[in-house]
Design a protein around this motif. Structure first.
Motif, PDB file in Angstrom:
ATOM      1  N   VAL A 167      38.818  -5.483  17.431  1.00  0.00           N
ATOM      2  CA  VAL A 167      37.914  -4.530  16.778  1.00  0.00           C
ATOM      3  C   VAL A 167      38.783  -3.597  15.929  1.00  0.00           C
ATOM      4  CG1 VAL A 167      36.176  -2.727  17.087  1.00  0.00           C
ATOM      5  CG2 VAL A 167      36.274  -4.659  18.694  1.00  0.00           C
ATOM      6  N   LEU A 168      38.608  -3.682  14.610  1.00  0.00           N
ATOM      7  CA  LEU A 168      39.421  -2.891  13.679  1.00  0.00           C
ATOM      8  C   LEU A 168      38.553  -1.789  13.075  1.00  0.00           C
ATOM      9  CD1 LEU A 168      42.068  -2.460  12.108  1.00  0.00           C
ATOM     10  CD2 LEU A 168      41.318  -4.238  10.501  1.00  0.00           C
ATOM     11  N   CYS A 169      38.956  -0.539  13.332  1.00  0.00           N
ATOM     12  CA  CYS A 169      38.140   0.595  12.905  1.00  0.00           C
ATOM     13  C   CYS A 169      38.701   1.247  11.647  1.00  0.00           C
ATOM     14  CB  CYS A 169      38.062   1.646  14.005  1.00  0.00           C
ATOM     15  SG  CYS A 169      37.261   1.038  15.494  1.00  0.00           S
ATOM     16  N   GLY A 170      37.798   1.562  10.730  1.00  0.00           N
ATOM     17  CA  GLY A 170      38.134   2.296   9.505  1.00  0.00           C
ATOM     18  C   GLY A 170      36.844   2.852   8.932  1.00  0.00           C
ATOM     19  N   TYR A 171      36.917   3.844   8.060  1.00  0.00           N
ATOM     20  CA  TYR A 171      35.701   4.437   7.486  1.00  0.00           C
ATOM     21  C   TYR A 171      34.823   3.350   6.882  1.00  0.00           C
ATOM     22  CZ  TYR A 171      38.946   8.284   7.637  1.00  0.00           C
ATOM     23  OH  TYR A 171      39.900   9.180   8.033  1.00  0.00           O
ATOM     24  N   ALA A 172      33.507   3.521   7.055  1.00  0.00           N
ATOM     25  CA  ALA A 172      32.555   2.498   6.608  1.00  0.00           C
ATOM     26  C   ALA A 172      32.576   2.317   5.097  1.00  0.00           C
ATOM     27  CB  ALA A 172      31.151   2.876   7.077  1.00  0.00           C
ATOM     28  N   LEU A 173      32.860   3.402   4.372  1.00  0.00           N
ATOM     29  CA  LEU A 173      32.882   3.320   2.907  1.00  0.00           C
ATOM     30  C   LEU A 173      34.332   3.383   2.418  1.00  0.00           C
ATOM     31  CD1 LEU A 173      31.871   3.450   0.007  1.00  0.00           C
ATOM     32  CD2 LEU A 173      31.384   5.885   0.322  1.00  0.00           C
ATOM     33  N   GLY A 174      34.796   2.285   1.866  1.00  0.00           N
ATOM     34  CA  GLY A 174      36.118   2.276   1.237  1.00  0.00           C
ATOM     35  C   GLY A 174      37.180   1.627   2.087  1.00  0.00           C
ATOM     36  N   PRO A 189      36.398 -15.924  12.633  1.00  0.00           N
ATOM     37  CA  PRO A 189      35.250 -15.311  11.950  1.00  0.00           C
ATOM     38  C   PRO A 189      35.400 -13.786  11.853  1.00  0.00           C
ATOM     39  CG  PRO A 189      34.642 -15.959  14.183  1.00  0.00           C
ATOM     40  CD  PRO A 189      36.053 -16.446  13.966  1.00  0.00           C
ATOM     41  N   ILE A 190      34.816 -13.200  10.800  1.00  0.00           N
ATOM     42  CA  ILE A 190      34.853 -11.748  10.611  1.00  0.00           C
ATOM     43  C   ILE A 190      33.431 -11.205  10.741  1.00  0.00           C
ATOM     44  CG2 ILE A 190      35.479  -9.863   9.039  1.00  0.00           C
ATOM     45  CD1 ILE A 190      37.377 -11.905   7.621  1.00  0.00           C
ATOM     46  N   PHE A 191      33.281 -10.264  11.666  1.00  0.00           N
ATOM     47  CA  PHE A 191      31.989  -9.605  11.866  1.00  0.00           C
ATOM     48  C   PHE A 191      32.063  -8.159  11.377  1.00  0.00           C
ATOM     49  CE2 PHE A 191      31.518 -13.150  14.701  1.00  0.00           C
ATOM     50  CZ  PHE A 191      30.152 -13.411  14.739  1.00  0.00           C
ATOM     51  N   THR A 192      30.901  -7.588  11.054  1.00  0.00           N
ATOM     52  CA  THR A 192      30.863  -6.189  10.619  1.00  0.00           C
ATOM     53  C   THR A 192      29.799  -5.428  11.397  1.00  0.00           C
ATOM     54  OG1 THR A 192      29.325  -6.853   8.893  1.00  0.00           O
ATOM     55  CG2 THR A 192      31.627  -6.506   8.228  1.00  0.00           C
ATOM     56  N   HIS A 193      30.079  -4.180  11.673  1.00  0.00           N
ATOM     57  CA  HIS A 193      29.065  -3.228  12.149  1.00  0.00           C
ATOM     58  C   HIS A 193      28.077  -3.006  10.991  1.00  0.00           C
ATOM     59  CE1 HIS A 193      27.480   0.811  13.019  1.00  0.00           C
ATOM     60  NE2 HIS A 193      27.842   0.629  14.271  1.00  0.00           N
ATOM     61  N   GLY A 194      26.825  -2.721  11.289  1.00  0.00           N
ATOM     62  CA  GLY A 194      25.796  -2.558  10.254  1.00  0.00           C
ATOM     63  C   GLY A 194      26.156  -1.534   9.187  1.00  0.00           C
ATOM     64  N   ALA A 195      26.775  -0.414   9.593  1.00  0.00           N
ATOM     65  CA  ALA A 195      27.135   0.637   8.622  1.00  0.00           C
ATOM     66  C   ALA A 195      28.187   0.125   7.644  1.00  0.00           C
ATOM     67  CB  ALA A 195      27.664   1.870   9.361  1.00  0.00           C
ATOM     68  N   VAL A 196      29.091  -0.721   8.130  1.00  0.00           N
ATOM     69  CA  VAL A 196      30.113  -1.311   7.260  1.00  0.00           C
ATOM     70  C   VAL A 196      29.473  -2.343   6.337  1.00  0.00           C
ATOM     71  CG1 VAL A 196      32.155  -2.812   7.258  1.00  0.00           C
ATOM     72  CG2 VAL A 196      32.022  -0.889   8.870  1.00  0.00           C
ATOM     73  N   GLU A 197      28.553  -3.145   6.898  1.00  0.00           N
ATOM     74  CA  GLU A 197      27.956  -4.222   6.102  1.00  0.00           C
ATOM     75  C   GLU A 197      27.140  -3.669   4.924  1.00  0.00           C
ATOM     76  OE1 GLU A 197      28.778  -7.293   6.417  1.00  0.00           O
ATOM     77  OE2 GLU A 197      27.452  -8.037   4.857  1.00  0.00           O
ATOM     78  N   ARG A 198      26.443  -2.531   5.142  1.00  0.00           N
ATOM     79  CA  ARG A 198      25.651  -1.950   4.049  1.00  0.00           C
ATOM     80  C   ARG A 198      26.535  -1.646   2.843  1.00  0.00           C
ATOM     81  NH1 ARG A 198      22.873   0.520   8.002  1.00  0.00           N
ATOM     82  NH2 ARG A 198      23.961   2.510   7.936  1.00  0.00           N
ATOM     83  N   MET A 199      27.687  -1.034   3.100  1.00  0.00           N
ATOM     84  CA  MET A 199      28.595  -0.689   2.006  1.00  0.00           C
ATOM     85  C   MET A 199      29.262  -1.943   1.432  1.00  0.00           C
ATOM     86  SD  MET A 199      28.288   2.420   1.452  1.00  0.00           S
ATOM     87  CE  MET A 199      27.565   3.861   2.235  1.00  0.00           C
TER      88      MET A 199
END
Ligand SMILES: [Zn+2]
Length: 335
Positions: A167-174, A189-199
């Motif tokens: 699980v790699l954490c970084g700001y959702a935008l940028g 495979p690469i998965f995204t949290h919903g907040a990351v996927e929107r951006m």
């Protein structure tokens, strides 16, 4: 031409604010992070590349959003205003204002390291440069982005071999999109949290090439075998929450310039820290200031005192200007 008021940086001749802290009639905004883009203004002007992410962040307040391409000039009450790439996130801009032959540039957040997810920073000649100083201390020096990418991919491959989800954490935008561009999708495979996927969707719509991703399903219903060998990109807020339980055994990393300092990883309760920053480090900050040719430098957002004292000792006319946030507190406001 610009002065600091209790609403933020104000251009009286043009009657507009740059990255105001409180709602105003007319806001010129460098980028869509929360410590620069305030809700509730009547009108916003952003660089065209950043219009979609600003609209997403503003929600109902986006009705007054206008945009202008990098390099184009708009004249407001005799003040010539233009945006120039800041290299920080998608659509991030430096704001150049010119009035009666005098030129000021407001950097917003910026970096000079290469980043395939946004237009590269450009030096803009000016008399007065207002620079951020988030990492304005000599201890902050970044490894090359390719070295950080190699470290991240090696960590992921090791976890995948151990049967553990990364699980790699970084700001959702940028930050999340920049990290995504660094990943080697052949590992898993690469998965995204919903907040990351929107951006991430907005980045793809802007023509930024990124590896394929899948969104982590809502609720706990996901089949754990789908996450076998996976890396999950998530905002820092998931650290220590039950959201992580759905992956079974996982290791959590945080990617940030703050990881440069001893103890930062432990303080955040993560297993691993990677030094990846979307701001200039100390040598890059000094080089960037030189490249503007400015003789007067105002310093904001970060280690303002240290940077302004350093500049003063080298003959610059300088001033530290306050913001609503400071240091890691500011970082929380980004989200
Ligand atoms: Zn920012």
């Amino acid at each position: 031409m610009l002065r600091v008021t209790d609403h933020g940086l104000y251009c009286e001749a043009g009657d507009f604010y740059i990255d105001p802290w409180r709602p105003v009639d007319r806001a010129v905004v460098t980028h869509a992070h929360g410590d620069h883009l305030t809700w509730g203004c009547a009108a916003y002007l952003v660089a065209s590349d950043g219009a979609s992410v600003a609209r997403e962040r503003l929600g109902n307040w986006a009705t007054g959003l206008d945009h202008q391409p990098y390099g184009a000039t708009r004249v407001i009450n005799g003040v010539r205003l233009s945006f120039h790439p800041a290299g920080h996130i998608l659509g991030s801009a430096q704001v150049r204002v010119e009035h009666r032959g005098e030129v000021w540039v407001v950097s917003g957040d910026y970096k000079t390291d290469p980043d395939p997810t946004c237009a590269p920073w450009e030096p803009v000649r000016c008399h007065t440069f207002i620079t951020e100083s988030t990492f304005g201390l000599p201890i902050y020096q970044w490894p090359s982005p390719s070295a950080s990418a190699a470290q991240i991919n090696a960590w992921w491959a090791r976890n995948a071999a151990d049967g553990v989800v990364s699980v790699l954490c970084g700001y959702a935008l940028g930050k999340a999109q920049r990290l995504l561009a660094m990943l080697d999708p052949s590992i898993g495979p690469i998965f995204t949290h919903g907040a990351v996927e929107r951006m991430t969707t907005l980045y793809r719509e802007a023509g930024i090439a990124l590896p394929p991703t899948r969104t982590v399903p809502l609720g706990d219903k996901a089949d754990r075998t789908a996450f076998h060998g996976a890396l999950v990109l998530a905002p820092p807020a998931v650290t220590g929450t039950s959201w992580l339980r759905r992956f079974g055994e996982s290791r959590v990393a945080f990617a940030s310039g703050w990881m440069r300092v001893r103890g930062a990883r432990r303080r955040r309760g993560v297993d691993m820290g990677f030094v990846v920053s979307d701001h200039v480090d100390w040598p890059q900050l000094l080089d960037a200031i030189d490249a503007t040719g400015a003789s007067r430098v105002w310093v904001t957002h970060g280690f303002t005192g240290a940077v302004s004292r350093w500049l003063e000792a080298r003959g610059f006319e300088t001033r530290a200007i306050a913001t609503r946030w400071d240091g890691e507190q500011e970082e929380a406001a980004v989200e």
